[in-house]
Design an enzyme around this catalytic site. Structure first.
Site, PDB file in Angstrom:
ATOM      1  N   HIS A 165       0.768  -1.241   0.000  1.00  0.00           N
ATOM      2  CA  HIS A 165       0.000   0.000   0.000  1.00  0.00           C
ATOM      3  C   HIS A 165       0.801   1.295   0.000  1.00  0.00           C
ATOM      4  CE1 HIS A 165      -3.722   2.002   0.018  1.00  0.00           C
ATOM      5  NE2 HIS A 165      -4.403   1.124   0.724  1.00  0.00           N
ATOM      6  N   TYR A 216     -13.511   5.043  10.638  1.00  0.00           N
ATOM      7  CA  TYR A 216     -12.682   5.575   9.553  1.00  0.00           C
ATOM      8  C   TYR A 216     -13.243   5.086   8.223  1.00  0.00           C
ATOM      9  CZ  TYR A 216      -8.222   6.330   6.987  1.00  0.00           C
ATOM     10  OH  TYR A 216      -7.244   6.740   6.107  1.00  0.00           O
ATOM     11  N   SER A 218     -12.198   5.639   4.132  1.00  0.00           N
ATOM     12  CA  SER A 218     -11.208   6.312   3.302  1.00  0.00           C
ATOM     13  C   SER A 218     -11.858   6.924   2.072  1.00  0.00           C
ATOM     14  CB  SER A 218     -10.086   5.353   2.922  1.00  0.00           C
ATOM     15  OG  SER A 218     -10.457   4.544   1.852  1.00  0.00           O
ATOM     16  N   THR A 254      -5.304  10.282   0.148  1.00  0.00           N
ATOM     17  CA  THR A 254      -6.650  10.017   0.671  1.00  0.00           C
ATOM     18  C   THR A 254      -6.950  11.018   1.774  1.00  0.00           C
ATOM     19  OG1 THR A 254      -5.757   8.500   2.302  1.00  0.00           O
ATOM     20  CG2 THR A 254      -6.566   7.523   0.246  1.00  0.00           C
TER      21      THR A 254
END
Length: 658
Positions: free
Chosen positions: A372, A486, A488, A499
Site C-alpha cells: 500500500h 474511519y 477512506s 486520501t
C-alpha cells in the site's frame, strides 16, 4: 497502526511516473500489444491538475471537534475543546503558517505526499494484515476460461498490455465525469487533446469533468518495497522484461517482453506457465517468501544476510520483475476461504513486498493483493478493471489453444537461493510468527438481498450513508457504544493527492442509532425516516468535504509530522487521550464497487477493531468483515443485517421489532 486505504469516492480511476514522457509507438505497435489507443495522451492533464488545498486551521479544528462530539462525554469534550483553543491560537497557528509556506515552495507536489510516504515506509509492522489489502476478480463469464492455465495466461497478457498502453501514453486518462454525455465523447477528446497540458484541466472542468492524478501508476510495474533499517525504500526498474512466478514456494522467471519491447507470443507465455504448473519440484524446506511477512527491521537485517550470501542477483530479479504471479495448487472453497487466501495465504507463495501479486488458484479464482505504500485504490482499481475487461472480452488464448512448442527448460529460469544457518533460523522464526498471527484472524461475509442502491436512491438517501449507519447501529447493538470510525476517501482530484478520512460517526448517526437500537417503539416510522435523512445529508457533506481535501485528519497529521521534523515538543492536542482515541479506529471501513470485483478485504487496523470492506450494489449490499480475538465478526455482521432490515422496514413504513 494505520488504516490501509482501498478506495472511496472516485469510481473507475488511471497513471504514469511524474512527468514521464510518452514512449514512441515504433516498438510493438502490432495487434494485441495495447488495450486501447487513447487520442488524449495518458498524462495530458497531469501538469494542470489543481493543488491539494490546505484547509484553514479554524475549519480543521471545528471539524475535529464535531467528529469528537459523539465519542466523548461532556467533561472530556470540554477538555478537548481547551486543547484545541490553545493549539489554534498558539503552536498550531505557527505550524500551520510554516506548513503553508513549505507548500508554496513545493508546487510540484501536495503537502500530504511526503509525510504520507514517510508514514507508510517508516512503519515497522509487517505489511501483511497491517497494510496490504486484496481485491478479488469475478470469475470469467465463460466458465471454461476459468481453467487455471488459460486464465493465468490471459490475465498475464492483459496485464502486460496495460503496462505497454500506459507507458506508450495510450491509456485513457483517468477522469471523473459528472456529465459524461458532454465530456466522455469523441468530440470533446478531439478538442481537448490540442489544449496545452498546462491548461487542459481547465478545459475538462468547463464540461464538469475532473481529471484524476495519475502519478502513482508507474509504480504498478517493476516495483518492490525494499526493507531498510528504520525506513523502507521503493524500488522501480522499468527496463526489466521478466515476470516472476511463484508456485509451491518456488521462484521462476521468464521474459514476457522481447528486446524490442513487444509482448512475447501468448502461446509461448502459456507454454512457460504450463511448464511451471507441471514442475514436480517439492516445496522448499525453508520458503524464502516468509521473510516478506516479517517486522521490517528484522527483514532488513535478514535481507542484508541474503545479499552477502551470494543471492544479490536473484533478489534483484525478484525486485525488478514486471509483477509477481502466484499460482496456487488448490481450489477456493467459499468466499471466506477466498478472503483468507488472497489476504494472507499460507505465507509461502506470495512476495508481499511486490507492488502487487496476481494470485490465481487451481479453480481460476483470481485476486490482486497489493502493497500500500506506493499507491491507493484508484490506480489499482483502474488496472483491475482494465485487465478484467481485456482478459474476458479479448482473451489472448482460448481453452483449446495449444501452447507453443518451445523449450521452457531453457527459457524459464528457476531461482535458487543460498541459505546460511542464520537465514534458515530467520525463515523458521518468520513462519512461526506468521502462522500464529494468521490463526487469530477471523473473516466473515454477508450479502443483504432485500435491496441496494436503486431502492435507497428512490428514498433520496445516500447508499453509502445507509451502509455506514448500519455499521454504527450494529456496533451499538453489539457493544453498547459509539467508537472511532474511519472511511477512506480518495483525493486523486488533486496533484499528488492520496486520501482523506471521512468520519462517519456523528451526533446524527449516534442519535439515529440509539433510536433504532434502544427505543424503536418510541418513534414512528416517519420520525426514524427523518433521522436517516439527517444522517444521509451530513454524511454527504462530509464525503464532499473529504474529496475536496477539506477533512481534518490529513491536516492535523501533516502539522504533527512538521512538529516532529522540526524537533518541536509534541503539542498538547496530540497528547490528549481523545486524540489517541479518535485515531484508534475500531471500525475501519472502505468501499469499492465495479463489475469486475467479486469482493475486497483487509484486516482490522487495531487489535480490538473490525476491518469492514463493503459495496452497495444496485439491488443488494455486500459486506466482508475481519476481526481478531475479543471481537466477533460473525456477530457484528448479524447486527449489520438487523440494522439494514430495520432501516428498510422504517422506509417501508413498518414498525421496528426490538
Amino acid at each position: 497502526m494505520v488504516p490501509r486505504l482501498l478506495l472511496r469516492a472516485w469510481p473507475w480511476g488511471p497513471a504514469v511516473g511524474p512527468g514521464a514522457p510518452s514512449r514512441p509507438l515504433s516498438a510493438g505497435s502490432g495487434p494485441g500489444q495495447y488495450l486501447q489507443r487513447s487520442i488524449v495522451p495518458t498524462m495530458h492533464y497531469q501538469d494542470s491538475l489543481p493543488r491539494l488545498p490546505i484547509p484553514k486551521l479554524e475549519d480543521t479544528i471545528k471539524r475535529y471537534l464535531s467528529a469528537q462530539k459523539p465519542l466523548l462525554d461532556d467533561g472530556q469534550f470540554r477538555k478537548t475543546e481547551q486543547f484545541c483553543k490553545s493549539f489554534e491560537n498558539g503552536i498550531g497557528k505557527e505550524l500551520h503558517e510554516q506548513l503553508v509556506a513549505l507548500d508554496k515552495q513545493n508546487k510540484h507536489t501536495s503537502y500530504i505526499s511526503g509525510p504520507w510516504f514517510d508514514m507508510y515506509l517508516s512503519a515497522r509492522d509487517s505489511v501483511v494484515l497491517n497494510f496490504n489489502p486484496f481485491m478479488a476478480f469475478n470469475p470469467d463469464p465463460k466458465s471454461e476460461y476459468n481453467d487455471q492455465l488459460t486464465r493465468a495466461t490471459n490475465m498475464t497478457v492483459s496485464a502486460i498490455r496495460f503496462l505497454k498502453t500506459l507507458r506508450a501514453g495510450l491509456l485513457e486518462p483517468e477522469v471523473f465525469h459528472l456529465n459524461p454525455a458532454k465530456s466522455d465523447t469523441i468530440t470533446f477528446k478531439r478538442l481537448i487533446r490540442f489544449v496545452p497540458s498546462s491548461l487542459s484541466w481547465y478545459g475538462a472542468y468547463l464540461v464538469n469533468a475532473y481529471p484524476l492524478d495519475m502519478s502513482q501508476y508507474f509504480r504498478l510495474f517493476n516495483s518492490t518495497r525494499l526493507p531498510k533499517p528504520s525506513r523502507d525504500e521503493l524500488f522501480t526498474d522499468d527496463k526489466a522484461r521478466h515476470l516472476l512466478v511463484l508456485r509451491k514456494g518456488n521462484f521462476y522467471i521468464f521474459d514476457v517482453l522481447d528486446q524490442d519491447g513487444n509482448i512475447v507470443s501468448p502461446l509461448e507465455i502459456q507454454a512457460h506457465l504450463k511448464y511451471i504448473l507441471s514442475d514436480s519440484s517439492p516445496a522448499p524446506e525453508f520458503p524464502l517468501a516468509y521473510l516478506t511477512s516479517e517486522n521490517r527491521d528484522t527483514w532488513a537485517e535478514l535481507r542484508q544476510k541474503l545479499m552477502s550470501s551470494g543471492n544479490e542477483e536473484n533478489l534483484r530479479k525478484v525486485d525488478s520483475a514486471v509483477f509477481c504471479l502466484c499460482l496456487d495448487d488448490f481450489p477456493i472453497k467459499d468466499l471466506v476461504h477466498l478472503s483468507h487466501n488472497m489476504l494472507h495465504g499460507d505465507g509461502t507463495n506470495r512476495w508481499f513486498d511486490k507492488s502487487f501479486n496476481l494470485i490465481i488458484a487451481k479453480d481460476g479464482s483470481t485476486a490482486v493483493h497489493f502493497e500500500h505504500s506506493w499507491g491507493d485504490g484508484v490506480a489499482v482499481l483502474r488496472f483491475f478493471n482494465e485487465v478484467f475487461k481485456d482478459s474476458t472480452q479479448t482473451p489472448a488464448v482460448t481453452p483449446q489453444s495449444q501452447p507453443a512448442t518451445t523449450d521452457s527448460t531453457v527459457t524459464v529460469q528457476k531461482l535458487n537461493f543460498e541459505l546460511t544457518d542464520a537465514l534458515k533460523t530467520g525463515i523458521t522464526a518468520a513462519k512461526e510468527k506468521f502462522d500464529a498471527t494468521m490463526k487469530t484472524l477471523t473473516i466473515d461475509c454477508v450479502q443483504f438481498q432485500r435491496g441496494g442502491k436503486e431502492f435507497l436512491k428512490k428514498q433520496k438517501l445516500s447508499p453509502d450513508a445507509v451502509a455506514q449507519l448500519a455499521f454504527q447501529m450494529a456496533f451499538l447493538r453489539q457493544y453498547g457504544q459509539t467508537v472511532a470510525t474511519y472511511e477512506s476517501c480518495s483525493t486523486a482530484a488533486f496533484k499528488h493527492g492520496r486520501t482523506e478520512t471521512i468520519r462517519p460517526a456523528s451526533i446524527y448517526t449516534k442519535r439515529c442509532s440509539e433510536a433504532f437500537v434502544r427505543e424503536p417503539s418510541r418513534h414512528s416510522a416517519g420520525e426514524l425516516q427523518q433521522m436517516m435523512v439527517e444522517c444521509s445529508k451530513y454524511h454527504g457533506q462530509l464525503t464532499k468535504e473529504a474529496a475536496m481535501g477539506q477533512g481534518f485528519d490529513r491536516h492535523l497529521f501533516a502539522l504533527r509530522h512538521l512538529a516532529a521534523a522540526k524537533g518541536i515538543i509534541l503539542p498538547e492536542l496530540y497528547l490528549d487521550p481523545a486524540y489517541g482515541q479518535i485515531n484508534h479506529n475500531v471500525l475501519s471501513t472502505s468501499t469499492l464497487s465495479s463489475p469486475a470485483v467479486n469482493l475486497g478485504g483487509f484486516a482490522p487496523v487495531v487489535s480490538d477493531g473490525f476491518g469492514v470492506g463493503y459495496a452497495v450494489h444496485d439491488n443488494w449490499i455486500g459486506c466482508n468483515v475481519s476481526s481478531y480475538p475479543g471481537r466477533n465478526a460473525r456477530e457484528f455482521l448479524q447486527c449489520v443485517e438487523k440494522a439494514l432490515e430495520d432501516m428498510f422496514d422504517a422506509l417501508e413504513g413498518k414498525s421496528i421489532k426490538s
